[in-house]
Design a protein around this motif. Sequence first.
Motif, PDB file in Angstrom:
ATOM      1  N   LEU A 147       0.830  -1.200   0.000  1.00  0.00           N
ATOM      2  CA  LEU A 147       0.000   0.000   0.000  1.00  0.00           C
ATOM      3  C   LEU A 147       0.871   1.260   0.000  1.00  0.00           C
ATOM      4  O   LEU A 147       2.018   1.243   0.461  1.00  0.00           O
ATOM      5  CB  LEU A 147      -0.914   0.000   1.229  1.00  0.00           C
ATOM      6  CG  LEU A 147      -1.918  -1.158   1.292  1.00  0.00           C
ATOM      7  CD1 LEU A 147      -2.667  -1.133   2.608  1.00  0.00           C
ATOM      8  CD2 LEU A 147      -2.880  -1.106   0.117  1.00  0.00           C
ATOM      9  N   VAL A 151      -1.252   5.577   3.587  1.00  0.00           N
ATOM     10  CA  VAL A 151      -2.194   4.685   4.266  1.00  0.00           C
ATOM     11  C   VAL A 151      -1.536   4.131   5.518  1.00  0.00           C
ATOM     12  O   VAL A 151      -0.423   3.594   5.461  1.00  0.00           O
ATOM     13  CB  VAL A 151      -2.641   3.526   3.328  1.00  0.00           C
ATOM     14  CG1 VAL A 151      -3.619   2.617   4.069  1.00  0.00           C
ATOM     15  CG2 VAL A 151      -3.284   4.086   2.072  1.00  0.00           C
ATOM     16  N   ILE A 162      -8.143   1.742   9.193  1.00  0.00           N
ATOM     17  CA  ILE A 162      -7.339   2.117   8.032  1.00  0.00           C
ATOM     18  C   ILE A 162      -7.476   3.627   7.868  1.00  0.00           C
ATOM     19  O   ILE A 162      -8.575   4.148   7.639  1.00  0.00           O
ATOM     20  CB  ILE A 162      -7.812   1.392   6.759  1.00  0.00           C
ATOM     21  CG1 ILE A 162      -7.786  -0.137   6.976  1.00  0.00           C
ATOM     22  CG2 ILE A 162      -6.953   1.774   5.570  1.00  0.00           C
ATOM     23  CD1 ILE A 162      -8.399  -0.905   5.822  1.00  0.00           C
ATOM     24  N   VAL A 164      -6.516   6.927   5.745  1.00  0.00           N
ATOM     25  CA  VAL A 164      -6.079   7.336   4.412  1.00  0.00           C
ATOM     26  C   VAL A 164      -6.008   8.858   4.400  1.00  0.00           C
ATOM     27  O   VAL A 164      -6.982   9.544   4.741  1.00  0.00           O
ATOM     28  CB  VAL A 164      -7.047   6.830   3.323  1.00  0.00           C
ATOM     29  CG1 VAL A 164      -6.495   7.167   1.932  1.00  0.00           C
ATOM     30  CG2 VAL A 164      -7.275   5.327   3.461  1.00  0.00           C
ATOM     31  N   ARG A 266      -8.401  13.700   6.736  1.00  0.00           N
ATOM     32  CA  ARG A 266      -8.222  12.263   6.504  1.00  0.00           C
ATOM     33  C   ARG A 266      -9.575  11.573   6.463  1.00  0.00           C
ATOM     34  O   ARG A 266     -10.595  12.149   6.836  1.00  0.00           O
ATOM     35  CB  ARG A 266      -7.380  11.645   7.631  1.00  0.00           C
ATOM     36  CG  ARG A 266      -8.095  11.659   8.965  1.00  0.00           C
ATOM     37  CD  ARG A 266      -7.145  11.453  10.117  1.00  0.00           C
ATOM     38  NE  ARG A 266      -7.844  11.278  11.396  1.00  0.00           N
ATOM     39  CZ  ARG A 266      -8.297  12.276  12.151  1.00  0.00           C
ATOM     40  NH1 ARG A 266      -8.151  13.519  11.749  1.00  0.00           N
ATOM     41  NH2 ARG A 266      -8.927  12.007  13.287  1.00  0.00           N
TER      42      ARG A 266
END
Length: 283
Positions: A147, A151, A162, A164, A266
């Motif tokens: 990834l 991330v 998770i 991002v 985010r």
Amino acid sequence: MAAEPERRPVAAAPRRDAADRARVAARWNRSASVRSAEPAEESEEWVISYMDMVTVLMTVFLGMLAIMGMDGRLAAPNEAERAAATAVTAALQPEVTAQAPPVQTPPELARAAAPAPSIPTSPALPAPPSLTPGNKQWLDRLEALGLPPEVDISATDRKVTIVVRERILFASGSATLQPAAINLLRTLAPSLASLPGSITVEGHSDDLAISTIRFPSNWELSAARAAAVVRALAGMGIPSARLGALGLADSRPVTGDPARRAENRRVEIVVDTDAVTASAATR
């Protein structure tokens, strides 16, 4: 014719003696009256007797006071007095020790008696959270996917998160997913589908206010971004019953440093892997 003898006056002499005695008596009376008119000198002999009496009284008083004081000293101290004396001694002992002059130690003995320098140790790190076997295998598969650095993944025994960053998902002030975001979600979708439990997508923004026709505030912007990610995951095969969108604006910042404000923008994909909630979400 014989001569007659000389006649001496006989009565005149007694009269002169009486007159002399009268004059002497008068002088005596005058001197007595003069002496009685003069004040008599006061005698001070009584002061000696008075001082003797005061001295005797003072001696008696001091003797009685000394006897009374000795009576209290000769009595044996009771338990309370002994306890008080012990407490006072214990309280004064540290002060006496602190006031004692320092003992000069030769340099050789000082170096020999000095303790060895301790090696600084790093603070103990918290133990990593325990993971279920399923979560651990899921993390291993994600690491193998390679990834991007935007991330971050964290997991516990009941939750997988998770994170991002915004720059890979959306343009500034927009809720439209970028092509790189679609590719990332397509990579994550199979792994998310394999995990049991509900999936909540949380949208976060920074504290800079926004005011546009579409997004009057950061609440609308963060909610629209979370909804866009949910809509994309649903189109990639994840059941809609497991998905949820949540807009949090700037209510949960990662940092308060203005220089790192971009880190607060985010999207977090939170998977609740608890057995109870997972079974409820997959019905």
